[in-house]
Motif scaffolding. Sequence first.
Motif, PDB file in Angstrom:
ATOM      1  N   ARG A 100      46.067  62.719  80.242  1.00 46.31           N
ATOM      2  CA  ARG A 100      45.806  62.667  81.681  1.00 46.31           C
ATOM      3  C   ARG A 100      46.574  63.763  82.421  1.00 46.31           C
ATOM      4  O   ARG A 100      46.068  64.343  83.386  1.00 46.31           O
ATOM      5  CB  ARG A 100      46.184  61.284  82.217  1.00 46.31           C
ATOM      6  CG  ARG A 100      45.176  60.197  81.840  1.00 46.31           C
ATOM      7  CD  ARG A 100      45.640  58.843  82.281  1.00 46.31           C
ATOM      8  NE  ARG A 100      44.581  57.842  82.131  1.00 46.31           N
ATOM      9  CZ  ARG A 100      44.789  56.551  81.933  1.00 46.31           C
ATOM     10  NH1 ARG A 100      46.034  56.090  81.878  1.00 46.31           N
ATOM     11  NH2 ARG A 100      43.781  55.715  81.820  1.00 46.31           N
ATOM     12  N   ARG A 101      47.800  64.023  81.980  1.00 48.35           N
ATOM     13  CA  ARG A 101      48.592  65.073  82.613  1.00 48.35           C
ATOM     14  C   ARG A 101      47.942  66.434  82.408  1.00 48.35           C
ATOM     15  O   ARG A 101      47.885  67.257  83.332  1.00 48.35           O
ATOM     16  CB  ARG A 101      50.010  65.061  82.055  1.00 48.35           C
ATOM     17  CG  ARG A 101      50.982  65.955  82.801  1.00 48.35           C
ATOM     18  CD  ARG A 101      52.399  65.722  82.311  1.00 48.35           C
ATOM     19  NE  ARG A 101      53.367  66.487  83.067  1.00 48.35           N
ATOM     20  CZ  ARG A 101      54.681  66.432  82.853  1.00 48.35           C
ATOM     21  NH1 ARG A 101      55.175  65.634  81.924  1.00 48.35           N
ATOM     22  NH2 ARG A 101      55.508  67.161  83.575  1.00 48.35           N
ATOM     23  N   LEU A 102      47.451  66.679  81.214  1.00 51.26           N
ATOM     24  CA  LEU A 102      46.754  67.926  80.924  1.00 51.26           C
ATOM     25  C   LEU A 102      45.510  68.062  81.801  1.00 51.26           C
ATOM     26  O   LEU A 102      45.238  69.137  82.366  1.00 51.26           O
ATOM     27  CB  LEU A 102      46.375  67.977  79.444  1.00 51.26           C
ATOM     28  CG  LEU A 102      45.500  69.138  78.985  1.00 51.26           C
ATOM     29  CD1 LEU A 102      46.137  70.479  79.301  1.00 51.26           C
ATOM     30  CD2 LEU A 102      45.198  69.017  77.496  1.00 51.26           C
ATOM     31  N   VAL A 103      44.763  66.987  81.946  1.00 46.19           N
ATOM     32  CA  VAL A 103      43.550  67.020  82.759  1.00 46.19           C
ATOM     33  C   VAL A 103      43.883  67.261  84.226  1.00 46.19           C
ATOM     34  O   VAL A 103      43.188  68.019  84.919  1.00 46.19           O
ATOM     35  CB  VAL A 103      42.753  65.710  82.573  1.00 46.19           C
ATOM     36  CG1 VAL A 103      41.644  65.578  83.611  1.00 46.19           C
ATOM     37  CG2 VAL A 103      42.162  65.652  81.167  1.00 46.19           C
ATOM     38  N   ARG A 104      44.958  66.650  84.716  1.00 47.02           N
ATOM     39  CA  ARG A 104      45.356  66.885  86.103  1.00 47.02           C
ATOM     40  C   ARG A 104      45.741  68.349  86.320  1.00 47.02           C
ATOM     41  O   ARG A 104      45.458  68.927  87.368  1.00 47.02           O
ATOM     42  CB  ARG A 104      46.512  65.959  86.497  1.00 47.02           C
ATOM     43  CG  ARG A 104      46.089  64.517  86.728  1.00 47.02           C
ATOM     44  CD  ARG A 104      47.167  63.712  87.430  1.00 47.02           C
ATOM     45  NE  ARG A 104      48.352  63.514  86.613  1.00 47.02           N
ATOM     46  CZ  ARG A 104      48.528  62.486  85.778  1.00 47.02           C
ATOM     47  NH1 ARG A 104      47.579  61.573  85.631  1.00 47.02           N
ATOM     48  NH2 ARG A 104      49.642  62.363  85.085  1.00 47.02           N
ATOM     49  N   PHE A 105      46.406  68.937  85.332  1.00 45.06           N
ATOM     50  CA  PHE A 105      46.742  70.357  85.436  1.00 45.06           C
ATOM     51  C   PHE A 105      45.474  71.200  85.499  1.00 45.06           C
ATOM     52  O   PHE A 105      45.337  72.082  86.369  1.00 45.06           O
ATOM     53  CB  PHE A 105      47.593  70.796  84.249  1.00 45.06           C
ATOM     54  CG  PHE A 105      47.729  72.289  84.128  1.00 45.06           C
ATOM     55  CD1 PHE A 105      48.506  73.000  85.027  1.00 45.06           C
ATOM     56  CD2 PHE A 105      47.038  72.988  83.146  1.00 45.06           C
ATOM     57  CE1 PHE A 105      48.613  74.388  84.938  1.00 45.06           C
ATOM     58  CE2 PHE A 105      47.139  74.368  83.047  1.00 45.06           C
ATOM     59  CZ  PHE A 105      47.935  75.070  83.946  1.00 45.06           C
ATOM     60  N   GLY A 152      35.534  66.334  79.227  1.00 43.98           N
ATOM     61  CA  GLY A 152      34.788  66.295  80.479  1.00 43.98           C
ATOM     62  C   GLY A 152      35.293  67.314  81.482  1.00 43.98           C
ATOM     63  O   GLY A 152      34.508  67.971  82.172  1.00 43.98           O
ATOM     64  N   LYS A 153      36.604  67.468  81.573  1.00 46.53           N
ATOM     65  CA  LYS A 153      37.176  68.453  82.498  1.00 46.53           C
ATOM     66  C   LYS A 153      36.855  69.879  82.058  1.00 46.53           C
ATOM     67  O   LYS A 153      36.539  70.740  82.896  1.00 46.53           O
ATOM     68  CB  LYS A 153      38.693  68.262  82.607  1.00 46.53           C
ATOM     69  CG  LYS A 153      39.389  69.169  83.606  1.00 46.53           C
ATOM     70  CD  LYS A 153      38.783  69.062  85.005  1.00 46.53           C
ATOM     71  CE  LYS A 153      38.934  67.661  85.594  1.00 46.53           C
ATOM     72  NZ  LYS A 153      38.394  67.610  86.983  1.00 46.53           N
ATOM     73  N   ILE A 154      36.918  70.138  80.759  1.00 47.81           N
ATOM     74  CA  ILE A 154      36.546  71.461  80.253  1.00 47.81           C
ATOM     75  C   ILE A 154      35.090  71.758  80.595  1.00 47.81           C
ATOM     76  O   ILE A 154      34.748  72.863  81.042  1.00 47.81           O
ATOM     77  CB  ILE A 154      36.766  71.537  78.730  1.00 47.81           C
ATOM     78  CG1 ILE A 154      38.254  71.498  78.398  1.00 47.81           C
ATOM     79  CG2 ILE A 154      36.105  72.792  78.152  1.00 47.81           C
ATOM     80  CD1 ILE A 154      39.044  72.694  78.872  1.00 47.81           C
TER      81      ILE A 154
END
Length: 255
Positions: free
Chosen positions: A26-31, A68-70
């Motif tokens: 989640r931290r990676l996705v927020r970044f 999904g973020k990628i």
Amino acid sequence: MAKNVYFLSDAHLGSLAIPHKRTQERRLVRFLDSIKNKAAAIYLLGDMFDFWNEYRYVVPKGYTRFLGKISELTDMGVEVHFFTGNHDLWTYGYLEEECGMIVHRKPITTEIYGKLFFIAHGDGLGDPDKKFKFLKWMFHNRTCQRLLNAIHPRWGMWLGLNWAKHSRLKHADGKEPPYMGENREHLVLFTKEYIKNHPNIDYFIYGHRHIELDLMLSRKSRMMIIGDWIWQFTYVVYDGEHIFLEEYVEGESRP
């Protein structure tokens, strides 16, 4: 004004040896979400997954937030480059076709905003370890890859994730050895030798070692090892004029 180019590495998503893996993802996705409007390109320098293997009709369970973020980023027109590491090299088209990533299986030399970059995961470069070289050959061998994919995904993924867990737990606290110095660090030794025949390269950017290193090797050439996204949450950002090694802190970035 030029948009930024980002480099990050070694999240080892899905690792059985990382107790905070959901928080970590989640931290990676927020970044990634925080930079989506500032990024021209993002380079993921390998081992983003602790073990990744695609079967003909099956891909590994999990990672939905990250993938999904990628996909959102590539749909927005952000270039996302994925370098295979020694943990996630078994990709056969899914990341390109479904997520829009550009996959690199070897180091590349590329020009970014007028500067020349040598970019690699870093595994095996300058490392004389014969056991590691044999494992790397075996992992990249097409026959061995077919044999792995002949195993049912339930057992193939179990085998790969537990191998990766065992590999990490061999190190104290699951962390890599600290910086060993210019005369012993394999990537530094490799880069110094490489510069002799390629003195025009401005920046060498590596992952793999899970350490933070920013080193001038000549008046022109600078080398960076960019940490990890398990404990350090570090990345490199290049704005077309300056390059920085930074740490992601929730809600802000700092040098």
